[in-house]
Design an enzyme around this catalytic site. Sequence first.
Site, short mmCIF file in Angstrom:
data_model
loop_
_atom_site.label_atom_id
_atom_site.label_comp_id
_atom_site.label_asym_id
_atom_site.label_seq_id
_atom_site.Cartn_x
_atom_site.Cartn_y
_atom_site.Cartn_z
N CYS A 42 -13.48 -1.35 -8.76
CA CYS A 42 -14.57 -0.38 -8.61
C CYS A 42 -14.81 0.32 -9.94
O CYS A 42 -15.64 1.22 -10.02
CB CYS A 42 -14.25 0.63 -7.51
SG CYS A 42 -12.72 1.53 -7.81
N GLU A 59 0.85 -1.19 0.00
CA GLU A 59 0.00 0.00 0.00
C GLU A 59 0.89 1.24 0.00
O GLU A 59 1.91 1.29 0.69
CB GLU A 59 -0.89 -0.03 1.26
CG GLU A 59 -1.56 1.27 1.63
CD GLU A 59 -2.56 1.80 0.59
OE1 GLU A 59 -3.39 1.03 0.09
OE2 GLU A 59 -2.48 3.01 0.28
N ASP A 73 -6.81 -4.99 -5.38
CA ASP A 73 -7.96 -4.10 -5.19
C ASP A 73 -7.51 -2.67 -5.48
O ASP A 73 -7.41 -1.84 -4.57
CB ASP A 73 -8.46 -4.25 -3.73
CG ASP A 73 -9.73 -3.46 -3.47
OD1 ASP A 73 -10.33 -2.95 -4.44
OD2 ASP A 73 -10.12 -3.36 -2.29
C1 LIG Z 1 -9.80 0.69 -3.71
S1 LIG Z 1 -8.68 1.01 -2.40
C2 LIG Z 1 -8.62 -0.58 -1.65
C3 LIG Z 1 -8.09 -0.61 -0.24
C4 LIG Z 1 -8.33 -1.89 0.51
N1 LIG Z 1 -8.06 -3.06 -0.27
C5 LIG Z 1 -9.72 -1.92 1.08
O1 LIG Z 1 -10.58 -2.62 0.56
O2 LIG Z 1 -9.95 -1.22 2.07
C6 LIG Z 1 -7.20 1.21 -3.25
C7 LIG Z 1 -6.00 1.43 -2.37
O3 LIG Z 1 -4.86 1.43 -3.22
C8 LIG Z 1 -3.95 2.39 -2.76
N2 LIG Z 1 -3.09 2.70 -3.92
C9 LIG Z 1 -3.34 3.53 -4.94
N3 LIG Z 1 -2.35 3.49 -5.84
C10 LIG Z 1 -1.43 2.59 -5.37
C11 LIG Z 1 -0.19 2.12 -5.86
N4 LIG Z 1 0.32 2.57 -7.00
N5 LIG Z 1 0.48 1.21 -5.12
C12 LIG Z 1 -0.02 0.77 -3.94
N6 LIG Z 1 -1.20 1.19 -3.44
C13 LIG Z 1 -1.90 2.09 -4.14
C14 LIG Z 1 -4.82 3.52 -2.25
O4 LIG Z 1 -4.12 4.31 -1.32
C15 LIG Z 1 -5.97 2.75 -1.62
O5 LIG Z 1 -5.73 2.49 -0.27
#
Ligand SMILES: C[S@@+](CC[C@H](N)C(=O)[O-])C[C@H]1O[C@@H](n2cnc3c(N)ncnc32)[C@H](O)[C@@H]1O
Length: 825
Positions: free
Chosen positions: A749, A596, A721
Amino acid sequence: METTPAAPSEEPRPSDLQSTALSDPDKVAIGEHNTEELRLNSENEQQQSDQAMDTDPVPPTEQIQPSNPELTAVINSEKRKREEEQTLDPENKKKNMNSNSSSNPLWKTSLCSYYRRYGANCSHGETCRYAHGEEELWPRPDNTWDPTSNKAKEMQKADEMEKDEEVEDEEQVALDESSLDKCLVGLPRKWVHDALKKFLEEKGISYKTAKKKKGMEVGFVTFENVEQVENAMEILRESSSGGKTIKLRDAIKKSGDGGLVEGMNSSTRKSVREVVTPLAHLSYSDQLEHKKSSLSQLLKKLTRNARKACPDALPLPDWILESREIGGLPCKLEGILESPLTNGYRNKCEFSVGYSLDGNITVGFMLGNFREGVTAVEEPTDCPNVSKLACTYAKIFQNFLGSSELPVWNRINNTGFWRQLTVREGRNPDQGINAESEMQIKEVMLMIQVCSIGVEEEVMKAEFDKMRLAFSQGANDASPSLPLTTIVVQDHTGISNAAPADCPLIPLLVAGGGTDGSDCLSIDKANIHDYISNLCFSISPTAFFQVNTLAAERLYKLAGDWAELSEDTLLFDVCCGTGTIGLTLAHRVGMVVGIEMNESAVSDAQRNAIINNITNCKFICAKAEDVMGSLLKEYLGAPTDTSSKVISNSNGHSKKSEKVSEDTNIKLEAIDAQESNGVQEKDITDSSEKKEGISGTDAGLTVSDGKEEQHRFKNVVAIVDPPRVGLHPTVIKALRTHPGIRRLVYISCNPDSLVANAIELCTPTSDKPVINKGNKGWRNMSSAGLARQRTKSMPNSEHFRPVRSMAVDLFPHTNHCEMVMLFQR
Ligand SMILES: C[S@@+](CC[C@H](N)C(=O)[O-])C[C@H]1O[C@@H](n2cnc3c(N)ncnc32)[C@H](O)[C@@H]1O
């Protein structure tokens, strides 16, 4: 980017799930086709737009020669029914349609693809759920018509004419001295103030002030007198820029320093309920049916594009050949899981601050897109997805703003102080699903976004004190009184309300802390809590958490079931946020590695592991694209690459490298100590170490070489995700090219980015990948087109196949939906 009205930034936007032409996934094509035929069909299909209907044609009974007597009987009976139907009087026909339509909201809302192609009824006859001709066609649940129908085309033409007439009608533009504020509609988005002024001057249009923000199609011009307005209208009637006509419209000047609102007329203006919850007028079962149909249409893009991207020299993969049997879908869409709660389900709402159409300071949702010049904000009370509690806090804030000395944010000028209110709710785990959603809310976090530029600290502090009092008083006065756990101010000086993760936060109230700026008022204690699968999750102000907690529980369970987990499994939780997926599945696997990029979310994930006594999870704070490849190598036995650093809460699994920083050591020791003491919640970020200690690959964190784990795990699964944009191409490439990942569960999503990522995962590659020389035209490409391009340069590797998919409705009343897809190889 300015937030659109539908609240939170994580949530998909309405435009992403347009109600496109719908088709029937269960319709089975009759007849055998060889590979070549399939390819030819696909080429034809691909010439249609992505939104066009492309159900497989079902030949008419006259054209097929079935040898099977049963099939002949069915066809004859259908033919008879059709003939009988033709003799039915129109009234009976209508009744017949009505009875069918009551069971299926999409009944006859799209033209039958066979009918469109051949102008004759298909073999399904009257039982076909698609319309045979315009006269059979019904409007869709969202009141639109099948876009390929004449009705839709006529309506579009009429709309365009109406719009032109409206603008040309001089009564639309008030000509009196009291309304000299106008807006220009149809300007190039890249223009800023100066370009607008230059344009006006070149055209010989006199004015008093002119304002234009980049990204908007609307600019705001104030004139000195009516003559100037008339002159501008005269000149603009003839003018155009880049082929686009620029039109003058009334802008409604709001009271005080408030923003201007584009002159939407009352017939085109939507209510806040229609903007935020466009499906709220449908029954819930009709909403689900509508979403399922839209999704199945979007999923077919995957098959079409993968077929197109498949190198000519290679046979089409089985999954594409088999897609014909399921109406062109890449795999079965097994259904849609309902949300346990349909009203007031949102645990997080971002309310904009602005002016209503009546000119009052309002806290609520914007009535449209800022880019199109809409800045009007209306109260959220009529939106069924928002809890009463959140509406009450919005109202308390609105009343407070009425008496504040500081101005609300003006989106046109980028000036002002009060910008946004976020209300986050944490549930009480003791209340069951059936309890009133309001009863479940136990904790509340309020985050108020301000812009402190040019405001004296004293004044600001006094206003914050008054605001804190107003919220506390309002919460106490409500009946029943409302929980209030945390108040945090976010000081954001950027143009759009979407603040970066490192934006300064000022705590004004934390549970058990002081309210006077004393030591106990620490931002690290400003978390609230929610529960998923009986685990407690601590959530910091800016961390992502699914907005519909009870539906998210169903989503994670489904993902876990499809991942086929066991104690031999190493689970990669890619884009793990606060650790929800990995932690809820930790008891079913040997180890979880979460990745993350948001630092506070990673701190939350670690804390959540400790709160719940989970010891087999590691969380890495980094962009997935920076660490995925090296992590796979570490854990799956390929040569070790020590570039990825792992923060571990596991006693047994991590090894410290010489790169471990002092700060991180302190943190790890704290965690270890807590674990060995059988920890309950304890703040792990409030000692000398700060969150800055965990910031990606160069933060100097514990390095795990993964060697121990690679022998322990027979099964390595990734559950991804990602945010709306989908996974970074580097992550896709790493997952695809590492043969150790046999199963991948994708939670999405945004179906468009799921489709794009899946094209890259599931298309066969040739042994001579094309070296990408840079996609010159990428700006104009669809996400699927881009993915096809990338597939060409994918190193030769075994492709995945889509195995099953299912939607989970996290967003009742809106067009959005989560989607789970299982990929295997
Ligand atoms: C749709 S959320 C899902 C979070 C978690 N799986 C949940 O259900 O609560 C997407 C997550 O990806 C993280 N994120 C966005 N871009 C990313 C990247 N390039 N590498 C790692 N994490 C990332 C965001 O900060 C966010 O917490």
